[in-house]
Enzyme design. Structure first.
Site, PDB file in Angstrom:
ATOM      1  N   HIS A 294     -26.103   2.664 -28.621  1.00 38.89           N
ATOM      2  CA  HIS A 294     -27.813   2.226 -27.843  1.00 38.89           C
ATOM      3  C   HIS A 294     -28.218   0.843 -28.329  1.00 38.89           C
ATOM      4  O   HIS A 294     -28.613   1.129 -30.266  1.00 38.89           O
ATOM      5  CB  HIS A 294     -28.725   3.898 -28.270  1.00 38.89           C
ATOM      6  CG  HIS A 294     -30.391   3.340 -27.606  1.00 38.89           C
ATOM      7  ND1 HIS A 294     -30.907   2.741 -26.332  1.00 38.89           N
ATOM      8  CD2 HIS A 294     -31.489   3.180 -28.331  1.00 38.89           C
ATOM      9  CE1 HIS A 294     -31.832   3.050 -26.604  1.00 38.89           C
ATOM     10  NE2 HIS A 294     -32.586   2.813 -28.165  1.00 38.89           N
TER      11      HIS A 294
ATOM     12  N   HIS B  16     -31.703  -2.314 -27.834  1.00 38.14           N
ATOM     13  CA  HIS B  16     -32.611  -2.652 -27.442  1.00 38.14           C
ATOM     14  C   HIS B  16     -32.514  -4.250 -27.311  1.00 38.14           C
ATOM     15  O   HIS B  16     -33.999  -5.468 -27.303  1.00 38.14           O
ATOM     16  CB  HIS B  16     -34.367  -2.413 -28.256  1.00 38.14           C
ATOM     17  CG  HIS B  16     -35.269  -0.878 -27.834  1.00 38.14           C
ATOM     18  ND1 HIS B  16     -35.922  -0.247 -28.198  1.00 38.14           N
ATOM     19  CD2 HIS B  16     -34.247   0.517 -28.233  1.00 38.14           C
ATOM     20  CE1 HIS B  16     -36.346   0.101 -28.127  1.00 38.14           C
ATOM     21  NE2 HIS B  16     -35.304   0.720 -28.019  1.00 38.14           N
TER      22      HIS B  16
ATOM     23  N   ASP C  91     -15.963  -8.424 -13.541  1.00 41.17           N
ATOM     24  CA  ASP C  91     -15.468  -8.035 -13.905  1.00 41.17           C
ATOM     25  C   ASP C  91     -15.281  -6.782 -14.758  1.00 41.17           C
ATOM     26  O   ASP C  91     -14.245  -5.871 -15.734  1.00 41.17           O
ATOM     27  CB  ASP C  91     -14.835  -9.104 -15.181  1.00 41.17           C
ATOM     28  CG  ASP C  91     -14.167 -10.425 -14.984  1.00 41.17           C
ATOM     29  OD1 ASP C  91     -13.720 -10.577 -13.332  1.00 41.17           O
ATOM     30  OD2 ASP C  91     -14.612 -11.630 -15.632  1.00 41.17           O
TER      31      ASP C  91
ATOM     32  N   HIS D 198     -37.252   2.037 -20.924  1.00 40.58           N
ATOM     33  CA  HIS D 198     -36.533   2.420 -22.777  1.00 40.58           C
ATOM     34  C   HIS D 198     -35.629   1.263 -23.066  1.00 40.58           C
ATOM     35  O   HIS D 198     -36.449  -0.082 -23.070  1.00 40.58           O
ATOM     36  CB  HIS D 198     -36.055   3.528 -22.766  1.00 40.58           C
ATOM     37  CG  HIS D 198     -35.739   4.418 -23.956  1.00 40.58           C
ATOM     38  ND1 HIS D 198     -35.948   5.295 -24.697  1.00 40.58           N
ATOM     39  CD2 HIS D 198     -35.299   3.292 -25.234  1.00 40.58           C
ATOM     40  CE1 HIS D 198     -35.136   5.491 -25.788  1.00 40.58           C
ATOM     41  NE2 HIS D 198     -35.622   3.692 -25.952  1.00 40.58           N
TER      42      HIS D 198
ATOM     43  N   TYR E 157      -5.092  -8.599 -16.560  1.00 48.47           N
ATOM     44  CA  TYR E 157      -5.681  -9.443 -17.728  1.00 48.47           C
ATOM     45  C   TYR E 157      -5.355  -9.193 -18.730  1.00 48.47           C
ATOM     46  O   TYR E 157      -5.280  -8.124 -19.298  1.00 48.47           O
ATOM     47  CB  TYR E 157      -7.160  -9.372 -17.383  1.00 48.47           C
ATOM     48  CG  TYR E 157      -8.177  -9.984 -18.568  1.00 48.47           C
ATOM     49  CD1 TYR E 157      -8.150 -11.588 -17.804  1.00 48.47           C
ATOM     50  CD2 TYR E 157      -8.681  -9.476 -19.305  1.00 48.47           C
ATOM     51  CE1 TYR E 157      -9.504 -12.034 -18.805  1.00 48.47           C
ATOM     52  CE2 TYR E 157      -9.676 -10.527 -20.573  1.00 48.47           C
ATOM     53  CZ  TYR E 157      -9.715 -11.704 -20.204  1.00 48.47           C
ATOM     54  OH  TYR E 157     -11.142 -12.021 -21.228  1.00 48.47           O
TER      55      TYR E 157
END
Lengths: 233, 233, 233, 233
Positions: B96, B98, B121, B172, B230
């Site tokens: 998480h 910000h 991608d 958020h 890839y």
């Protein structure tokens, strides 16, 4: 040895954090810290580049902005800091920067709207933008009046300076404060980041709405007050 | 010696990558890693600056967010991580942040449109923005419900969490996950870069269109699934 | 010892410049260099993080994209590089990045207009954006066709690849080339900077006009051709 | 040993500050310093990367742009610097960059409006954008005429080059000057920062107004003239 050694060190460190955090170009900013027992605060000398700044350069002033100790001239914004310390007993530090995004909002004469929890983690209202001063105040004791410009704006909005610790001075730039100089520096960085996010939010969605009350309250209370549960204390 | 030494080290390293990648200011973010055999995950302690963080500070929790080992309080977002680990067996890490641009999209309450192959991608749909939670959920067990806010949004869109490894929580900020904590950190950086590119794309061309299906499919399959070509595996 | 040691070193250094210049996140980019005498080019291996890349990891390929030397799989974009080397005898290096601003223009499907001398110092036309490929080409030999997508776009515009050394591939990202790999890297950084300036120019003035012909010509000729007077040669 | 050693060192240091301050990419910029007693100025050689630049590479020229000392070709903008030194006796340094935001304003052919005190601390008017040169001047002695383009623009606006120390050359980029090369470099960084703030101000509020006269005057006088009280002198 100076009786203010610790206070000068705290102030030096707070000032040196400003360029580290990308909040000042050249000398466009200053931080101060208070010693309530001694009735003084310590502030950066005027116009000294951060790279050249030394602990012993920090100037000690009383709450009427008179120099108490120090061989250099204090920041040209010293009177603003003095007024805030004199009027607000609970604050321990004050910071002024011209950080880019917060200054752009101040130049736009717009409050920074509360759009998300990053903002609400720190205050539950928009970040206020104080309107420009009247011309006769500008021509008078300008930096002294800047202090009252800040205090009056908070009063008019009904804001408590213990909860709203940052403001934009219209056409000028942000001021922040806090329980310590360290916290005031932290608030300057938060103000800049929130200013950038709010700008981008409106670019992405010009009709973006303020955060709803329940989220404002929840996030602020996570970090502040008796039931807070953020951090280690 | 802790039975969770390796898990703590993995979690410490994932957390330290966040400021290195420019994804967090101060303590605005957290990474966790799971040990499925032991039925626990490791997460950053709450409010500890990255510069001060040490491996031994990492907190071990079970999938109901109870602390299993550690002297510090875990991240205030721990319950959200716990819910995701409990509901999604395949994931090994959760992050998480910000981060600035992804948070701006979350504040704007807009999905991040898939405009190019940088996005394709990594996932073949828009990055979803979960609508804000109902007020009674916010006032209840907020961080626990944030986990279900994420899970429910994916369900409603018909997205598989093994293919869509990032989401914006409305008003958020972003959450990401992946097979490992390292992959979840990688996804946080991808989410931020894609968010910035999408913002700029719309600034340059407000009528920009989503990537066409054939390109979405081609680029995703270059990196994922049995015919991927890839990387080195 | 490898017969391609110098070529690998040149290619390694060109690749390592990409993250230094802020042009790639993670592995989103690749640089190659050619040896015309040996009929091969050297390119970054696929999916290897720059921090881990070593000179000996560089892969040697022929102009049909067959691996000539190297234990790793070459970049997934190798066929695009191969086509450009095969078709354009004068070029010595090719670079592909997903640099933020150039990619945003590619996602917006817009040419980058020539607004100033920073642009005109390097090319006298807009930077072209090649339209997305037809679906059957995408489903076919995609990276091979990307080479022709680039070549065809230049042909249609009447551009000489010796004068226009950069292009945007629509919905994808920029490709650049040059007499050397070093020059192709330089062109990638120029493309990104010009893309950012052009974006800002239109934000400031949505009616901004292209640079006038006399200035285009003057600035290009300062740096290119027989009467150039920029630099030391 | 060179009679111009000190002048070369000053010029070298001024030039090296430009990449440090993020004002130049590659070789897109140059700084010079004058020695009025000797009737010469020192300037960066043309096209030399900053990483390779050495004190002894700096070229000495007279005010007609003839090389007086130095084995390298001087900056392609040397004639512009020469004209400014010849016409304006009070200036000690000149700087030219293609810094991103200031260049975007130049490409937009717009003056940078004075929106706040960051700007007013340095000049009390908008930063002027000189209109592009007539075609026959471009085809003639272009860099020489760029000097007059700058001088003429200031004259037409009624600006004093001792008070307005920065200009945008339309479709090109900024030039700045000052009492010393160090001050001219400082002005380049101020110009870029003010350009960025003004751009953001208009993004936030397209109807943003210029700073009022009383604030313009107050802030300029804090830093300039007999009653200034900023800094230590």
């Amino acid at each position: 040895m100076s009786a203010y050694k610790t206070l000068k060190e705290e102030t030096y460190e707070a000032n040196m954090r400003l360029p580290e955090l990308g909040l000042v170009l050249f000398t466009f900013g200053n931080a101060s810290a208070v010693d309530r027992n001694k009735g003084v605060f310590a502030i950066k000398p005027s116009g000294v580049p951060y790279a050249d700044l030394k602990v012993e350069d920090i100037v000690i002033c009383d709450f009427d902005a008179n120099v108490v100790e120090g061989s250099m001239r204090p920041s040209s914004d010293t009177k603003t800091h003095a007024v805030l310390y004199k009027e607000w007993n609970e604050i321990g530090g004050v910071v002024h920067t011209h950080s880019t995004y917060a200054t752009a909002w101040a130049q736009a004469l717009k409050d920074i709207p509360i759009f998300g929890t990053t903002h609400a983690d720190h205050l539950t209202s928009d970040i206020p933008c104080a309107p420009p001063m009247k011309d006769d105040y500008i021509q008078g004791d300008y930096e002294h009046m800047t202090g009252y410009q800040i205090i009056d704006c908070l009063k008019e909005r009904g804001f408590d300076h213990n909860e709203v610790e940052m403001i934009l001075v219209g056409n000028h730039a942000p001021f922040t404060w806090g329980k310590t100089a360290h916290k005031a520096v932290y608030n300057s960085a938060v103000c800049e980041e929130v200013a950038k996010m709010a700008h981008l939010t409106l670019q992405i969605n010009p009709n973006a709405k303020q955060l709803k009350e329940a989220l404002k309250k929840k996030h602020f209370e996570r970090k502040h007050g008796g039931n807070s549960y953020y951090g280690q204390e």
